[in-house]
Design a protein around this motif. Sequence first.
Motif, PDB file in Angstrom:
ATOM      1  N   ARG A  11       6.000   5.974   4.727  1.00 49.93           N
ATOM      2  CA  ARG A  11       6.935   5.116   5.068  1.00 49.93           C
ATOM      3  C   ARG A  11       6.421   3.640   4.563  1.00 49.93           C
ATOM      4  NH1 ARG A  11       7.036   6.787  11.024  1.00 49.93           N
ATOM      5  NH2 ARG A  11       7.267   9.125  10.601  1.00 49.93           N
ATOM      6  N   THR A  24       1.655  -0.262  11.316  1.00 54.04           N
ATOM      7  CA  THR A  24       0.630   0.969  11.162  1.00 54.04           C
ATOM      8  C   THR A  24      -0.682   1.099  11.553  1.00 54.04           C
ATOM      9  OG1 THR A  24       2.025   1.215   9.019  1.00 54.04           O
ATOM     10  CG2 THR A  24       1.179   3.237   9.688  1.00 54.04           C
ATOM     11  N   ASP A  33      -3.618   7.183   3.684  1.00 50.21           N
ATOM     12  CA  ASP A  33      -2.952   5.728   3.743  1.00 50.21           C
ATOM     13  C   ASP A  33      -3.895   5.061   5.205  1.00 50.21           C
ATOM     14  OD1 ASP A  33      -1.543   3.575   3.375  1.00 50.21           O
ATOM     15  OD2 ASP A  33       0.437   4.563   4.237  1.00 50.21           O
ATOM     16  N   LYS A  41       0.834  -1.094  -0.084  1.00 57.70           N
ATOM     17  CA  LYS A  41       0.134  -0.181   0.105  1.00 57.70           C
ATOM     18  C   LYS A  41       0.862   1.300   0.171  1.00 57.70           C
ATOM     19  CE  LYS A  41      -2.275  -0.324   3.617  1.00 57.70           C
ATOM     20  NZ  LYS A  41      -2.021   0.873   4.174  1.00 57.70           N
ATOM     21  N   SER A  42       1.764   1.298   0.805  1.00 62.77           N
ATOM     22  CA  SER A  42       2.646   2.733   1.036  1.00 62.77           C
ATOM     23  C   SER A  42       3.412   2.767  -0.034  1.00 62.77           C
ATOM     24  CB  SER A  42       3.149   2.483   2.369  1.00 62.77           C
ATOM     25  OG  SER A  42       2.397   2.486   3.373  1.00 62.77           O
TER      26      SER A  42
HETATM   27 MG    MG Z   1       2.238   0.830   4.843  1.00 64.24          MG
END
Ligand code: MG
Length: 202
Positions: free
Chosen positions: A52, A60, A76, A37-38
């Motif tokens: 990050r 996270t 996010d 995802k990030s």
């Molecule tokens: Mg992430």
Amino acid sequence: MSRYSKARFLKSAMAAGSFGDDSGYEVAIAGRSNSGKSSALNAIVRNHGLARTSRTPGRTQAVNMFELEPGRRIVDLPGYGHANVPAAVRDAWARLMDSYFAERRSLVGLLIVADARRGFGASDETMFAYADARGIAVHVLLTKADKLGRNETTQALATARRVLAGRAAVQMFSAESGEGVSAAQGALEAMLSGHAKVPGDP
Ligand SMILES: [Mg+2]
Ligand SMILES: Nc1nc2c(ncn2[C@@H]2O[C@H](COP(=O)(O)OP(=O)(O)O)[C@@H](O)[C@H]2O)c(=O)[nH]1
């Protein structure tokens, strides 16, 4: 140069009522922990230090807000689906998602990121349900495409299309090779400018 060269981190929110400025338009990005995802967010925004990325899944548990340009944000969302997560953490995640999807008037679209080797799964359906309840568009990225051969790619796409059954567009993506990045940027832009097709529309 990226049109989002001025993208910046706004804040991390861990509780209802703390998501910040709700004016303009916002697209959220969701996916299992470690799905990429990030990395996808960074690749789409062409800013590799923005969100990050981590090799340690499940860290996270906050909603991370980024401004792309004034009045346009990308968010996010905390990852899900990681094994061995205590019930209390899962409950906190669900409460945070309930508040996020209930509160954000600016939310216009959801990008769901799934590891192409796993496909779009049951935990992703939970996110789909949140989007569906709001009537917002969903776009699915099957990422880490660089790890698949050509036949696997064809199969992964066919399976995801069957599971999604026309509810959302789906594409291959790789933060590593850049495959699908411009298509994903197009989908993001369409959502942010209100031109995305909402499932259920004629
Ligand atoms: Mg992430
Ligand atoms: N090969 C490959 N690895 C990726 C890709 N995207 C992410 N990864 C790796 O997958 C792991 C998780 O990525 P991350 O973006 O932090 O996932 P998140 O937990 O969903 O935000 C990291 O080790 C990344 O380097 C990709 O497109 N290709």
